[in-house]
Design an enzyme around this catalytic site. Structure first.
Site, mmCIF file in Angstrom:
data_model
loop_
_atom_site.group_PDB
_atom_site.id
_atom_site.type_symbol
_atom_site.label_atom_id
_atom_site.label_comp_id
_atom_site.label_asym_id
_atom_site.label_seq_id
_atom_site.Cartn_x
_atom_site.Cartn_y
_atom_site.Cartn_z
ATOM 1 C CB SER A 55 -24.493 17.628 2.848
ATOM 2 O OG SER A 55 -23.025 18.688 2.620
ATOM 3 C CG ASP A 166 -13.329 15.985 -3.609
ATOM 4 O OD1 ASP A 166 -12.731 15.228 -4.359
ATOM 5 O OD2 ASP A 166 -14.403 16.706 -4.312
ATOM 6 C CG HIS A 306 -24.017 22.053 5.337
ATOM 7 N ND1 HIS A 306 -23.694 22.332 6.582
ATOM 8 C CD2 HIS A 306 -24.449 21.026 4.110
ATOM 9 C CE1 HIS A 306 -23.573 20.744 6.654
ATOM 10 N NE2 HIS A 306 -23.725 20.630 4.854
#
Length: 448
Positions: A55, A166, A306
């Site tokens: 993203s 991850d 983000h």
């Protein structure tokens, strides 16, 4: 009458065909030949950009003003693949490359499903390293079937950034998020690109220090809402205690170490038209700070996870700068800096091979003994937060040369000599016990 109508129609079609002129040929004026080696690739030679990742590369939440907006993909603002606007208003790798080649293609544009164009931005929100092989196949498929580009002859730069999700999954999926799993699937994806993608330089951006998310959640511009959403998006990291933070750091470092070890094998330097270069500009992560010494969370989106549009631009600048730095001497600290320019002596994007050649040239040029490894493997230094300044865009048709080491040494020696002379004058003047005359002070600037 029908015959006459047919003749007129044929003449009109023929006239339309004549009106298209040379546009029919797809002619492009190109006075300098394209390179045949990826190790002689200059910014102006790049025809196509592409990207793979999660993203962050998809541009999620870049211009979001509320929490619902984190689901929106602002792909046109993506640091490595976005092509909205120009470099003056949106600093991304494609927009920087447009300064050298206005015809560069492949960048993503727009926002949301109905208005965006993914083009060669194959990133998928929420992706983990296990998705990289699939993204590699998707990217190759798009490039092969795109009529706007030339798959065989266009020079391509593909940027890969993966691993945040991850690390966020370490607690729930310790096996799937292990460093071994991470590097295995990343290698599989790179192998696919190496085997099937001609004329390509791959930027492999190292994972950043994700444990710093906790600081982002409490910095300038953060809110209780952003802390709650960050905990939902990456709970294990966001709520980790001191012991868990040490585990996260160890896994983070191992991701980086295995990535560097893979590229150092040289397995992706077996062809003259393909290479993979590690770009480590966020390896030793230093968060942006305000003038008051607070972590500046405005570089992150409203979810404190983000990147905001400002953060995307910062990443785009530092990616570009890394590309113009030799392997072994690349910046590993994320910060605001002026954009670098290619120089007459170093016009190429640095790769593992041409960085070694440049080191040899430096030795012959300056008579210095240099012992630099062609790898980005370094021990993480203790770093302090740099003072933030507004970035200056300096890349244009002509660029200044960087002051060489010997030039800096000369300036230092000159400064010491002048200081010594000043001290002597002061001593002599003091002994005379006379009032010193007013002196004019001139600041001599050196134009770089």
């Amino acid at each position: 009458m029908e015959k006459l109508d047919s003749i007129i129609e044929d003449e009109e079609l023929a006239g339309d065909a004549r009106m298209t002129g040379t546009n029919d040929f797809g002619v492009r004026l190109q006075c300098e030949p394209k390179p045949t080696s990826v190790h002689e690739l200059r910014p102006q030679d790049i025809d196509v950009v592409g990207a793979m990742g999660d993203s962050i590369t998809a541009g999620n939440a870049a211009e979001a003003t509320h929490m619902i907006g984190i689901l929106r993909e602002f792909r046109g603002l993506s640091w490595s693949a976005g092509g909205d606007d120009t470099m003056e208003t949106s600093i991304t790798l494609p927009n920087i490359l447009k300064k050298f080649n206005p015809q560069v293609k492949g960048y993503s544009t727009g926002t949301d499903v109905r208005t965006r164009d993914l083009w060669f931005n194959a990133a998928i929100a929420g992706a983990r390293s296990s998705g990289i092989p699939g993204q590699a196949r998707e990217l190759i498929g798009r490039m092969k079937n795109d009529s706007r580009t030339n798959f065989e002859n266009d020079w391509k730069v593909v940027t890969i950034f993966i691993g945040i999700n991850d690390l966020c999954a370490l607690e729930k999926d310790p096996v799937g998020a292990s460093p071994e799993s991470y590097i295995t699937t990343l290698e599989e994806g790179l192998d696919i690109l190496h085997a099937e993608l001609p004329r390509t330089l791959v930027n492999l951006v190292e994972i950043w220090d994700i444990h710093l998310l906790q600081q982002v959640a409490h910095g300038y511009g953060s809110t209780p809402a952003c802390r709650a959403v960050q905990a939902a998006e990456c709970n294990y990291v966001s709520t980790a205690n001191d012991t868990e933070i040490e585990v996260i750091k160890a896994f983070n470092d191992e991701y980086q170490r295995l990535t560097e070890e893979l590229i150092a094998t040289g397995k992706y330097d077996t062809k003259d038209d393909f290479t993979v270069v590690i770009q480590p500009f966020i390896k030793d992560t230093v968060l942006p700070y305000t003038e008051n010494g607070e972590v500046d969370s405005t570089y992150f989106a409203v979810d404190c996870f983000h990147l905001s549009n400002k953060g995307q631009a910062l990443a785009g600048m530092n990616l570009w700068n890394n590309m113009l730095e030799p392997v072994g001497s690349k910046t590993t600290v994320w910060g605001i800096k002026d954009l670098k320019c290619p120089t007459k002596d170093n016009p190429y994007i640095f790769t593992n091979k041409n960085s070694n050649q440049q080191s040899s040239n430096d030795i012959m040029k300056h008579g210095e003994i240099m012992n630099k490894k062609a790898t980005t493997t370094t021990k993480k230094p203790a770093v302090t937060s740099p003072a933030q300044t507004k970035p200056t865009v300096v890349c244009s048709e002509t660029c200044s040369q960087v002051v060489p080491d010997w030039g800096i040494a000369l300036l230092v020696v000159t400064g010491v000599v002048l200081l010594f002379q000043l001290l002597v004058v002061i001593c002599i003047t003091s002994r005379k016990r006379s009032k010193p005359k007013e002196a004019e002070v001139y600041n001599n600037g050196i134009a770089l």
